[in-house]
Structure formats: structure tokens, C-alpha cells
Design a protein around this motif. Sequence first.
Motif, short mmCIF file in Angstrom:
data_model
loop_
_atom_site.label_atom_id
_atom_site.label_comp_id
_atom_site.label_asym_id
_atom_site.label_seq_id
_atom_site.Cartn_x
_atom_site.Cartn_y
_atom_site.Cartn_z
N ASP A 49 0.72 -1.32 0.18
CA ASP A 49 -0.05 0.01 0.21
C ASP A 49 0.85 1.45 -0.16
O ASP A 49 0.60 2.22 -0.76
CB ASP A 49 -0.80 0.02 1.16
CG ASP A 49 -1.98 -0.90 1.02
OD1 ASP A 49 -2.04 -1.77 0.48
OD2 ASP A 49 -2.84 -0.99 2.26
N GLU A 50 1.87 1.18 0.91
CA GLU A 50 2.88 2.42 0.91
C GLU A 50 3.62 2.70 -0.35
O GLU A 50 3.59 3.75 -0.81
CB GLU A 50 3.65 2.37 2.19
CG GLU A 50 2.87 1.77 3.74
CD GLU A 50 1.82 2.89 4.11
OE1 GLU A 50 1.29 3.85 3.31
OE2 GLU A 50 1.26 2.63 5.27
N VAL A 51 4.41 1.70 -0.83
CA VAL A 51 4.67 1.65 -2.14
C VAL A 51 3.88 2.45 -3.10
O VAL A 51 4.21 3.37 -4.02
CB VAL A 51 5.29 0.31 -2.61
CG1 VAL A 51 5.76 0.55 -3.97
CG2 VAL A 51 6.45 0.01 -1.81
N GLU A 91 2.31 7.69 13.42
CA GLU A 91 2.69 7.96 12.08
C GLU A 91 1.42 8.20 11.06
O GLU A 91 1.49 8.93 10.29
CB GLU A 91 3.92 7.33 11.66
CG GLU A 91 5.34 7.27 12.49
CD GLU A 91 5.84 8.73 12.47
OE1 GLU A 91 5.69 9.32 11.35
OE2 GLU A 91 6.46 9.11 13.49
N GLU A 92 0.70 7.03 11.05
CA GLU A 92 -0.32 7.00 10.40
C GLU A 92 -1.38 8.18 10.60
O GLU A 92 -2.03 8.62 9.47
CB GLU A 92 -1.02 5.60 10.54
CG GLU A 92 -0.37 4.58 10.28
CD GLU A 92 -0.30 4.20 8.54
OE1 GLU A 92 -0.87 4.86 8.01
OE2 GLU A 92 0.66 3.28 8.30
N GLU A 93 -1.52 8.48 11.82
CA GLU A 93 -2.58 9.85 12.05
C GLU A 93 -1.93 11.09 11.38
O GLU A 93 -2.61 11.76 10.92
CB GLU A 93 -2.48 9.87 13.47
CG GLU A 93 -3.68 9.48 14.32
CD GLU A 93 -3.59 9.59 15.95
OE1 GLU A 93 -4.08 8.45 16.58
OE2 GLU A 93 -3.11 10.46 16.32
N ASP A 124 -6.77 5.42 3.23
CA ASP A 124 -6.22 4.07 3.48
C ASP A 124 -5.40 4.32 4.75
O ASP A 124 -5.32 3.10 5.61
CB ASP A 124 -4.85 4.15 2.59
CG ASP A 124 -5.61 4.05 0.90
OD1 ASP A 124 -6.82 3.33 0.94
OD2 ASP A 124 -4.78 3.86 0.12
N GLU A 125 -4.64 5.43 5.18
CA GLU A 125 -3.79 5.44 6.46
C GLU A 125 -4.74 5.51 7.56
O GLU A 125 -4.39 4.74 8.57
CB GLU A 125 -3.03 6.76 6.49
CG GLU A 125 -2.25 7.46 4.87
CD GLU A 125 -1.12 6.37 4.44
OE1 GLU A 125 -1.26 5.33 5.12
OE2 GLU A 125 -0.18 6.81 3.91
N ASP A 126 -5.88 5.75 7.40
CA ASP A 126 -6.87 5.81 8.60
C ASP A 126 -7.12 4.50 8.73
O ASP A 126 -7.18 3.87 9.99
CB ASP A 126 -8.17 6.53 8.50
CG ASP A 126 -8.85 6.81 9.58
OD1 ASP A 126 -8.25 7.11 10.69
OD2 ASP A 126 -10.11 6.81 9.80
N SER A 127 -7.39 3.58 7.87
CA SER A 127 -7.66 1.96 8.00
C SER A 127 -6.25 1.63 8.60
O SER A 127 -6.57 0.48 9.28
CB SER A 127 -7.91 1.62 6.68
OG SER A 127 -9.08 2.16 6.07
N HIS A 128 -5.18 1.87 8.13
CA HIS A 128 -3.90 1.10 8.63
C HIS A 128 -3.85 1.28 10.11
O HIS A 128 -3.58 0.55 10.77
CB HIS A 128 -2.79 1.90 7.93
CG HIS A 128 -2.64 1.51 6.50
ND1 HIS A 128 -1.67 2.25 5.77
CD2 HIS A 128 -3.12 0.58 5.83
CE1 HIS A 128 -1.71 1.58 4.57
NE2 HIS A 128 -2.61 0.80 4.35
N ARG A 129 -4.41 2.77 10.57
CA ARG A 129 -4.28 2.82 11.99
C ARG A 129 -5.06 1.99 12.69
O ARG A 129 -4.90 1.47 13.87
CB ARG A 129 -4.56 4.57 12.13
CG ARG A 129 -4.04 4.65 13.55
CD ARG A 129 -5.03 6.13 14.06
NE ARG A 129 -6.18 6.07 13.42
CZ ARG A 129 -7.25 5.83 14.21
NH1 ARG A 129 -7.05 5.00 15.29
NH2 ARG A 129 -8.73 5.95 13.55
FE LIG Z 1 0.01 3.71 6.15
#
Ligand SMILES: [Fe+2]
Length: 137
Positions: A49-51, A91-93, A124-129
Motif C-alpha cells: 500500500d505504502e509503495v 505516524e499513520e495519524e 487508507d492511512e486511517d484504515s492502517h491505523r
Molecule cells: Fe499507512
Amino acid sequence: MTNHELISGLNNQLNREVATFLRYMLQAASIKGAQWQNVREMYQAEVTDEVGHAQYLADQITMLGGVPALRPDLSPPPADVREMLNNDMREEEADVRNYTKLAALAEQEGHFALKMKMEEQAADEDSHRQEMQRLSG
Ligand SMILES: [Fe+2]
Ligand SMILES: [Fe+2]
């Protein structure tokens, strides 16, 4: 005018994404123990995802006339799994906040596809968190 601000914001976030996928790759490699298997798999999956996020940012910087400049934070990741999760949730936040700002800036500049994509990456980042929070128990 603020195209410069947009490009530099995108470049800053590109560096954060590169630092993130390198960190997640190393963390996934270092995690041992059956009880942390799900965390290891989560980090492995999120590298991809991050790539993807980094790739989109690099493309857009170029499209806007900028040049991607890489100087990612290469600090060694924590060894303790709980510390990893707590650190990465913060970091995701921060990434969600950055993408929200980038979306607003892109909208101001009339880049509507970019605006939508920045919101998507914020989601996406919120889901990761959330996933990290679930795994941290
Ligand atoms: Fe992320
Ligand atoms: Fe990301």
C-alpha cells in the motif's frame, strides 16, 4: 503561485511514504513469535500500500513540473512489537493530517483528481491505523 507549496508538500509526503515502506519491510522481517504472526502479516501487506502511495506522489510531483527529491528518515525501527505499533499508529495519524492538507491545497489549485486521490490515501492511512489498533489489543 502556491504550486510550489503543493509540490513541496507532495515531496515531503513522498519521503514519509518511502520511510514508512522501508520501516514496515524491516519490521515484518524482524518480528518473531507465533503470537505476533498477524502483526507480521499486516506489515508485509501494508508495504505494498505504502509503495503505491509513494509511486502516485512521485508521478504527481513530476506532472506538476517538480523533481522528486529523496531524503527519507532511515532511523532504525524499534525492536519491540508494541513499540512498533504505537509508533506507527502515531505516524499513520500524521499521514492522515498531511493528506487532508494536501487535498485542500490541491483543490485550491484546481487539481481535482489529485484532491480526490489525497482523500483516498488519507482513508487508507486511517484504515492502517485502525488495523494496528485492533492488533495491539
Ligand atoms: Fe499507512
Ligand atoms: Fe501511505
